[in-house]
Write a protein that holds these residues in place. Sequence first.
Motif, PDB file in Angstrom:
ATOM      1  N   ARG A 248       0.824  -1.200   0.000  1.00 42.56           N
ATOM      2  CA  ARG A 248       0.000   0.000   0.000  1.00 42.56           C
ATOM      3  C   ARG A 248       0.861   1.255   0.000  1.00 42.56           C
ATOM      4  NH1 ARG A 248      -4.302  -1.967   4.197  1.00 42.56           N
ATOM      5  NH2 ARG A 248      -2.322  -2.672   4.991  1.00 42.56           N
ATOM      6  N   LYS A 249       1.942   1.205   0.780  1.00 40.38           N
ATOM      7  CA  LYS A 249       2.816   2.368   0.848  1.00 40.38           C
ATOM      8  C   LYS A 249       3.482   2.628  -0.490  1.00 40.38           C
ATOM      9  CE  LYS A 249       5.177   1.968   4.842  1.00 40.38           C
ATOM     10  NZ  LYS A 249       6.425   1.915   5.600  1.00 40.38           N
TER      11      LYS A 249
ATOM     12  N   ILE B 100       2.615   1.665  -3.508  1.00 40.03           N
ATOM     13  CA  ILE B 100       1.742   1.980  -4.633  1.00 40.03           C
ATOM     14  C   ILE B 100       1.269   3.427  -4.558  1.00 40.03           C
ATOM     15  CG2 ILE B 100      -0.580   1.349  -3.808  1.00 40.03           C
ATOM     16  CD1 ILE B 100       0.774  -0.220  -6.886  1.00 40.03           C
ATOM     17  N   SER B 101       1.287   3.996  -3.375  1.00 40.86           N
ATOM     18  CA  SER B 101       0.814   5.367  -3.274  1.00 40.86           C
ATOM     19  C   SER B 101       1.950   6.385  -3.255  1.00 40.86           C
ATOM     20  CB  SER B 101      -0.063   5.540  -2.027  1.00 40.86           C
ATOM     21  OG  SER B 101       0.596   4.996  -0.908  1.00 40.86           O
ATOM     22  N   ASP B 102       3.186   5.919  -3.374  1.00 38.50           N
ATOM     23  CA  ASP B 102       4.333   6.806  -3.430  1.00 38.50           C
ATOM     24  C   ASP B 102       4.300   7.569  -4.757  1.00 38.50           C
ATOM     25  OD1 ASP B 102       6.862   7.940  -3.764  1.00 38.50           O
ATOM     26  OD2 ASP B 102       7.867   6.303  -2.700  1.00 38.50           O
ATOM     27  N   PRO B 103       4.320   8.918  -4.691  1.00 41.29           N
ATOM     28  CA  PRO B 103       4.173   9.686  -5.936  1.00 41.29           C
ATOM     29  C   PRO B 103       5.332   9.499  -6.905  1.00 41.29           C
ATOM     30  CG  PRO B 103       4.635  11.141  -4.092  1.00 41.29           C
ATOM     31  CD  PRO B 103       4.387   9.794  -3.514  1.00 41.29           C
TER      32      PRO B 103
ATOM     33  N   LYS C 252       6.483   6.708  -7.756  1.00 43.00           N
ATOM     34  CA  LYS C 252       6.175   5.440  -8.434  1.00 43.00           C
ATOM     35  C   LYS C 252       7.359   4.470  -8.480  1.00 43.00           C
ATOM     36  CE  LYS C 252       2.724   7.425 -11.444  1.00 43.00           C
ATOM     37  NZ  LYS C 252       2.756   7.922 -12.781  1.00 43.00           N
TER      38      LYS C 252
END
Lengths: 610, 424
Positions: free
Chosen positions: A288-289, A291-294, A296
């Motif tokens: 989750r962490k 995949i949400s890192d801007p 990428k």
Amino acid sequence: MYDGRKHIILFFFLSIGIIYISRLFYLQVIDPTYKSIGATKAVHRQIEVPLRGQIYDRNGKILVQNEEVYNMYVTPNKVKHLDTLRFCRVFDIDRNCFDSTMKVAKKYSRNRASIFKKQLTKNEFAHVADAMINFKGFHFEQSFFRTYPGNTLANALGYIGEIPRKLYDNQEHRYYRKGDYIGLTGLEKSYEEELRGIRGVKYTLMDVKMNDKGSYENGSYDTVAVVGKDLFSSIDIELQKLADSLFQNKVGAIVAIEPKTGEILTMGSYPTYDPNLLSGKAFSKNYRKLISDPDKPMFNRTISAFYRPGSTFKLVQSVVGLQQGVINARTSFIGADSPMGCHGHGLHHMANLNNAVQYSCNPYFYNVFKRILANSTKKSPFIAAREGLSRWRDMVGTFGLGTHLGIDIPGEKNGLLPDLGYYDKIYGENRWKFSTVASMAIGEGELGMDVLKLANIMAVMANKGYWVTPHLISGVGEDNKGMKPERLQIHQTGIDAKHFLSIYDGMEQVLKAGTARQAYMAEIPILGKTGTSQNRKGRDHAIFVAFAPRDNPQIAIAAVVENAGYGGSSSGPISSLLIEKYLTRKIERRALAERMKNTSFKTVAATAAN
Amino acid sequence: MAGEINIKSGIDWVTVLLYLLLVTIGYLNIYAAVFDPEDPVSFFSLSHNAGRQLLFLGLSTVIVTLILFIDYKVYDSFAYIFYGFMIFMLLATIFLGTPIKGSRSWIKLGTFSLQPAEFAKTVTALALAKLLSTQGFSLKRFNGLWKAAVLILLPPVIIILQKETGAALPFAIFMVVLYREGLPGIYPGLFLGFVIILIVSLFYSKWYILGGMVVAGIFFWYFILGKRDRGRQILYRLIGLYLVFATFTMGLDFFLTKVLQPHQQRRIQALVNPDADPLGAGWNVTQAKIAIGSGGLFGKGYLQGTQTKFNFVPEQSTDFIFCTVGEEWGFMGSLVLMGLYLSFFARILYLAEQQRDKFARIYGYCVASIMFFHLLVNIGMTIGLMPVIGIPLPFISYGGSSLWSFTILLFIFLKLDAHRSFKV
């Protein structure tokens, strides 16, 4: 009229009936085989999932390993006289958790085992193993999860996880059960069949109380589990780790290929992540962490992000122009018109092809491309442009641009190499000509390719005219064979070797005295080209492509550092350092390496933080 | 109307009795199949298949009432319209259906699913009966034959597109009906020949078959037919026959090795050698045979079957329901059930022959044949004589679609039969 037939039909029905009844009589009354088993015991089928294949680098160092883990199961109707308090203490869970898990298990089946606790490490297991004697009804099954001792190559390796619902439902023949592991991305996915091995089946006899009563038919129906095949990668882990450290705090990608074989030596997408994060208990949380890192980190830029090649494309334009015969190595464009400016250097840049390559002269290549597109008998500039572009595109297409190269991991994108239809759609047929597409002369405009394709172009340059399908895995299984032949295909561009040779001097000068002086190395003749890819959203991207050494090249490389400005300043030195490491097995230019490590170009996250 | 008043005396109670016996046996065995000795559920609970089957049975009484009260002439008149609607539904399912286990043949309605393919057989039977009973229709002429062929073949082709080959197979049995109505004997003859070749080819390679046929052909001609007059003509016919069978043999080999999906190939192989693939098809066959075989003469007793209780047989309440019968009721139970079914078929064939109306007779043959086919394949599969093909056992397998489609299939015929005395 057909009266006789009705008798035939009835006779037919009855005959089948009698045959079936006889067969039933034989099965149920006469044949003793089934009677003894069924009467008091039943045959139970147990599936054994074998160890998954591991992945090694080109020198035998391990990239992906299996680590043992234990899953605890409970069979509710066998749990008797349980000291719940003690149990909870040993396993460090609270009473509520225990109760709810037992409830779910009972609901599923009282006779069958359900998972009670997942993924205990070897240590945790050792810790509780002794106490298990007091807890009837619980048992352990050994499983494994993946670990990555090298902490690198995350994007290419991929990860495994429980089979997703959609894949599970759509199986034509049920191989995977619910909860089985399957490769989801990267090499784990594309080589799933080889890595997973063959499941074993064990048939045991069980009595009505589900107690084990020995093997069915002495194991003659059993199938032995076959361990998954190991994979031998062409990646050099030392090189990969060096790339990782040089690309710290930068966004971009790098790919290095061995030109003669298409074997990939390094493949890095940055920012990246430690592959150990997506394994084991912490998988969901870390996923989750990530995949949400801007920035990428899970996005594999080497094959999925495309950039305009910028001036590096001039190499391709050169050989295409030479092959078509519209220029030769001594063609001069001094005095020729051009809407594009030079970087403000002297006229001698336009004097011949090699000079133009060395100094990356825009007006020169504008004119090269103009000639290529005008290479037609048609008088109208619109129709001539069509013919010229079509022929040009066919030739450029042989480098693998605009399509899949065929790398053995999923996710490769085609990139962009425009054809006639592309421009027709935007402008209308016969309503566009050379001036419309001119920016492609210098690798800008409607061109897009990922770093793998850039590296592949350099492989063509190194081989003087052909490329082998780039691949990450060079051997499968014990005998180190088992590669599918289509993965190793040789692709000819059809461009004469001598044309490539023609620009070698220019390419060598790029580093000696041209736009990539910072990447120059006295000991090794490196041939390369810089590129500065226009970027509307910020600073231009820095591209550098190269191969080395000049004679009998061993490595072709391409690097992109986003938002880093000139190609010669960061991608150049980084590529050069990797070449040094690969060819000499050490780094002498420590200061340069340090400087590269410490340079940083703003990432999205960093920008947002400001 | 005069017809309605006499419904009670017109309906064939023998058949209705057999029907009731079958559904009762079905219900009891479904209950046994889902029975869990540690957690017994009431006979009527809707949380498991037995209770749901009861619900389906309840709803089928509504269906039966409807069928019996609709004017019998409706079935004849509207046959083609039903057929057209059914084709439409089959096509729609391809696009609107939910994929389950690789096929697109189910439509979900809340928690229940419907499989239009199940009803296709009934509707095709009606349409076929109407076609064959048309004035001046003859199967001996090509014109009639090909119309019948298209009518019969169209639904299974669409069903195969739904990737549910099992439901397409029953349509083959319409050949029996055609045979009764005058189809030239050569067709069923050839068909039977193909089936024999199919069976033999599972055990012997195609070369043996081709060689064997040559030998058989020579034998036939020389010893039996050659001595007669017009021996030449017969020789040519034999050669023609041989060519047809040889082409079939080669084509079959090609089909089995190159066209069939691997999992389908395995199912056929599992027939001959169940141990070859214990993970898949062979496992089903082995478990089924164990369950049935262990029943002995009198069975283990109701709710006492070990294989059944511990869910060793897959698809216990649907495709493999017969295993429960075999295990718990033994050979006597199997014999009784087979006997019931055979009586059932014989009765329907008898009633069909009694019809003066051609439409009703043809339809009756369809009913008996379809049910016979299901018995042939379903029970055949559980005793290891047929490859594992998932089709239900009429009135006994769990499932709303199959129960209702067989009920409709049967009771339309009973309705038609009830009026036979009124047809002038």
